[in-house]
Design a protein around this motif. Structure first.
Motif, PDB file in Angstrom:
ATOM      1  N   ASP A  49       8.222  12.612  -0.964  1.00 57.35           N
ATOM      2  CA  ASP A  49       8.517  11.164  -0.952  1.00 57.35           C
ATOM      3  C   ASP A  49       7.927  10.180   0.109  1.00 57.35           C
ATOM      4  O   ASP A  49       7.836   9.154   0.422  1.00 57.35           O
ATOM      5  N   GLY A  50       6.980  10.905   1.154  1.00 60.86           N
ATOM      6  CA  GLY A  50       6.053  10.298   2.013  1.00 60.86           C
ATOM      7  C   GLY A  50       6.659  10.313   3.600  1.00 60.86           C
ATOM      8  O   GLY A  50       6.195   9.471   4.237  1.00 60.86           O
ATOM      9  N   LEU A  51       7.916  10.674   3.493  1.00 56.95           N
ATOM     10  CA  LEU A  51       8.664  10.672   4.860  1.00 56.95           C
ATOM     11  C   LEU A  51       8.055  11.589   5.781  1.00 56.95           C
ATOM     12  O   LEU A  51       7.744  12.870   5.535  1.00 56.95           O
ATOM     13  N   MET A  52       8.042  11.095   7.013  1.00 56.76           N
ATOM     14  CA  MET A  52       7.727  12.197   8.135  1.00 56.76           C
ATOM     15  C   MET A  52       8.836  13.004   8.460  1.00 56.76           C
ATOM     16  O   MET A  52      10.049  12.497   8.801  1.00 56.76           O
ATOM     17  N   ALA A 107       2.713   7.505  -6.223  1.00 54.77           N
ATOM     18  CA  ALA A 107       1.766   8.502  -6.696  1.00 54.77           C
ATOM     19  C   ALA A 107       2.236   9.834  -6.437  1.00 54.77           C
ATOM     20  O   ALA A 107       2.170  10.887  -7.245  1.00 54.77           O
ATOM     21  N   LEU A 108       2.963   9.945  -5.207  1.00 52.68           N
ATOM     22  CA  LEU A 108       3.508  11.312  -4.722  1.00 52.68           C
ATOM     23  C   LEU A 108       4.894  11.580  -5.768  1.00 52.68           C
ATOM     24  O   LEU A 108       4.849  12.746  -6.034  1.00 52.68           O
ATOM     25  N   LYS A 109       5.414  10.564  -6.347  1.00 55.96           N
ATOM     26  CA  LYS A 109       6.392  10.892  -7.210  1.00 55.96           C
ATOM     27  C   LYS A 109       5.852  11.328  -8.460  1.00 55.96           C
ATOM     28  O   LYS A 109       6.483  12.297  -9.124  1.00 55.96           O
ATOM     29  N   TRP A 110       4.867  10.774  -8.973  1.00 53.30           N
ATOM     30  CA  TRP A 110       4.120  11.127 -10.162  1.00 53.30           C
ATOM     31  C   TRP A 110       3.647  12.670 -10.019  1.00 53.30           C
ATOM     32  O   TRP A 110       3.774  13.464 -11.029  1.00 53.30           O
ATOM     33  N   MET A 111       3.135  13.010  -9.037  1.00 50.36           N
ATOM     34  CA  MET A 111       2.698  14.195  -8.909  1.00 50.36           C
ATOM     35  C   MET A 111       3.509  15.361  -8.679  1.00 50.36           C
ATOM     36  O   MET A 111       3.314  16.582  -8.692  1.00 50.36           O
ATOM     37  N   GLN A 112       4.835  15.153  -8.497  1.00 50.57           N
ATOM     38  CA  GLN A 112       5.919  16.170  -8.467  1.00 50.57           C
ATOM     39  C   GLN A 112       5.913  16.881  -9.780  1.00 50.57           C
ATOM     40  O   GLN A 112       6.574  17.796  -9.812  1.00 50.57           O
ATOM     41  N   THR A 113       5.834  16.039 -10.743  1.00 49.14           N
ATOM     42  CA  THR A 113       6.020  16.623 -12.343  1.00 49.14           C
ATOM     43  C   THR A 113       4.885  16.481 -13.026  1.00 49.14           C
ATOM     44  O   THR A 113       4.738  16.700 -14.267  1.00 49.14           O
ATOM     45  N   ALA A 114       3.948  16.196 -12.528  1.00 53.46           N
ATOM     46  CA  ALA A 114       2.489  16.004 -13.437  1.00 53.46           C
ATOM     47  C   ALA A 114       2.155  17.392 -13.819  1.00 53.46           C
ATOM     48  O   ALA A 114       1.921  18.502 -12.819  1.00 53.46           O
ATOM     49  N   SER A 115       1.802  17.540 -14.821  1.00 52.77           N
ATOM     50  CA  SER A 115       1.158  18.704 -15.778  1.00 52.77           C
ATOM     51  C   SER A 115      -0.348  18.860 -15.274  1.00 52.77           C
ATOM     52  O   SER A 115      -1.184  18.096 -14.917  1.00 52.77           O
ATOM     53  N   PHE A 134       0.831  -1.262  -0.024  1.00 50.77           N
ATOM     54  CA  PHE A 134       0.215  -0.023   0.041  1.00 50.77           C
ATOM     55  C   PHE A 134       1.085   1.360   0.123  1.00 50.77           C
ATOM     56  O   PHE A 134       0.558   2.175  -0.775  1.00 50.77           O
ATOM     57  N   VAL A 135       1.629   1.125   0.820  1.00 52.42           N
ATOM     58  CA  VAL A 135       2.860   2.448   0.823  1.00 52.42           C
ATOM     59  C   VAL A 135       3.460   2.702  -0.183  1.00 52.42           C
ATOM     60  O   VAL A 135       3.632   3.821  -0.856  1.00 52.42           O
ATOM     61  N   ASN A 136       4.001   1.551  -0.892  1.00 57.05           N
ATOM     62  CA  ASN A 136       4.787   1.501  -2.331  1.00 57.05           C
ATOM     63  C   ASN A 136       3.886   2.324  -3.459  1.00 57.05           C
ATOM     64  O   ASN A 136       4.227   3.228  -4.137  1.00 57.05           O
ATOM     65  N   ALA A 137       2.391   1.950  -3.400  1.00 60.66           N
ATOM     66  CA  ALA A 137       1.493   2.693  -4.289  1.00 60.66           C
ATOM     67  C   ALA A 137       1.353   4.152  -4.085  1.00 60.66           C
ATOM     68  O   ALA A 137       1.548   4.820  -4.987  1.00 60.66           O
ATOM     69  N   GLN A 182      11.580   1.860   2.328  1.00 61.04           N
ATOM     70  CA  GLN A 182      11.557   0.700   1.444  1.00 61.04           C
ATOM     71  C   GLN A 182      10.938   0.906   0.053  1.00 61.04           C
ATOM     72  O   GLN A 182      11.510   0.718  -0.632  1.00 61.04           O
ATOM     73  N   ALA A 183       9.777   1.655   0.170  1.00 60.18           N
ATOM     74  CA  ALA A 183       9.333   2.236  -0.861  1.00 60.18           C
ATOM     75  C   ALA A 183      10.462   3.174  -1.949  1.00 60.18           C
ATOM     76  O   ALA A 183      10.375   2.947  -3.163  1.00 60.18           O
ATOM     77  N   LYS A 184      11.065   3.961  -1.198  1.00 60.26           N
ATOM     78  CA  LYS A 184      12.005   4.693  -1.793  1.00 60.26           C
ATOM     79  C   LYS A 184      13.187   3.901  -2.521  1.00 60.26           C
ATOM     80  O   LYS A 184      13.706   4.333  -3.739  1.00 60.26           O
ATOM     81  N   LEU A 185      13.716   2.888  -1.985  1.00 57.80           N
ATOM     82  CA  LEU A 185      14.436   1.885  -2.572  1.00 57.80           C
ATOM     83  C   LEU A 185      13.800   1.468  -3.616  1.00 57.80           C
ATOM     84  O   LEU A 185      14.518   1.446  -4.889  1.00 57.80           O
TER      85      LEU A 185
END
Length: 353
Positions: free
Chosen positions: A306-309, A264-272, A257-260, A346-349
């Motif tokens: 990246d989802g990190l606290m 998504a957060l990565k995609w949103m950084q550059t989404a037009s 779940f966290v991977n997904a 783990q997801a970032k890796l």
């Protein structure tokens, strides 16, 4: 802020959680010995209050782009009128994973319902307190006979945010009534019809009213600076969370779940804007596509990359919660049990972030 006002808010949250717990059960737990293949066929039940609100967009992106499916997950997403009801669903066992602002996890642990943040979606709460020009500044809010503030749901982070502002502005809690107005069109209608004189809410609703000169902004956390100035440091926003029991029982699904969500957060950084328009359901636009996209661009920097606290985020949230308590006494919570960065790491890796 007077103690009795805070007590009502806390008792309301406690009552909602306890009531939902009576209606639920423990059948949601999957035996620890179950195999990953068996678990993946059981949908994860996700509870969210106000799914169309912008601060919950990473969940929608992961869903619409098939990232959960790519991780072998099936999801049942239940949309509630506010985060307190979504949290009650998690505590009662009617949902496996919930979505709320991080500060609610501190309050929840203090009330005896501990949960842990799995992945942070927002680096700020993205909340705004906005008043109707019909009432302010023509008549200062602290001179109002009774001030009605609309929030998605009583006991929510929006009420917490507005309460902090009222305390700072020297407005008595006895003058204020918080009204649940839900999200989207119903919240706009309540505001325009004068049922509430101010709104404590999130985008895209606020940007839509702002562009039409229908609101006067009193406090704004849609920027990193604005949020840090208001809370006195980095304040974590929306996050996905689960109980520690669930995390231990369904560890591999939690990681998937966290991977997904991180993807998504990565995609949103550059989404037009065009990319976003293809993904977001049209009913989330509140009949104003341009305002929705403008709101997204305005708040893009507040999305977690990246989802990190952040290291000092939990402490900022705890100080904010303590400000509304008698004698400025912090609730007895273990901040280390309210979040963990292990799944995001783990997801970032996996995605080389």
């Amino acid at each position: 802020m007077e103690t009795n006002s805070l007590t009502r808010r806390q008792l309301g949250l406690r009552a909602a959680l306890a009531l939902a717990a009576c209606a639920g059960g423990s059948q949601w737990l999957v035996p620890a010995q179950a195999q990953w293949g068996e678990r993946s066929r059981v949908p994860l039940r996700v509870a969210v209050g106000g799914k169309g609100d912008l601060h919950h967009l990473p969940l929608t992106v992961a869903e619409r782009l098939g990232y959960f499916r790519d991780e072998g997950l099936s999801l049942d997403i239940e949309n509630y009128t506010g985060a307190p009801l979504a949290m009650a669903a998690v505590h009662s066992g009617r949902a496996d994973i919930g979505c709320s602002d991080y500060d609610r996890l501190i309050e929840s642990q203090a009330l005896g319902f501990p949960c842990r943040c799995l992945v942070l979606m927002g680096r700020t709460p993205q909340l705004v307190l906005a008043a109707s020009p019909r009432y302010w500044p023509k008549k200062p809010l602290n001179h109002q006979r009774e001030l009605r503030i609309g929030v998605a749901a009583p006991g929510s982070s929006a009420q917490f945010f507005a309460s902090l502002w009222l305390l700072q502005a020297g407005i008595s809690a006895r003058q204020v009534q918080f009204i649940g107005v839900d999200s989207g069109a119903s919240a706009i209608a309540a505001f325009r019809q004068g049922h509430v004189q101010a709104l404590s809410h999130v985008d895209p609703l606020i940007t839509l009213l702002e562009q039409r000169s229908e609101v006067q902004i009193l406090a704004d956390t849609r920027s990193l600076k604005g949020s840090a100035d208001f809370y006195g440091g980095p304040m974590p926003g929306a996050c996905m969370y689960a109980s520690q029991t669930f995390v231990q029982q369904r560890a591999r699904e939690v990681q998937a779940f966290v991977n997904a969500v991180v993807r998504a957060l990565k995609w949103m950084q550059t989404a037009s804007p065009a990319d976003l328009a293809r993904v977001v359901p049209t009913e989330y636009w509140l009949d104003d596509r341009a305002a929705y996209l403008a709101a997204f661009e305005k708040g893009r920097a507040t999305l977690s990359p990246d989802g990190l606290m952040p290291d000092d985020g939990p402490a900022t949230a705890l100080r904010a919660v303590a400000r509304l308590r008698e004698g400025q006494t912090a609730p007895k919570v273990n901040l280390g049990l309210t979040y963990s960065n292990e799944w995001v790491t783990q997801a970032k890796l996996k995605f080389q972030l």
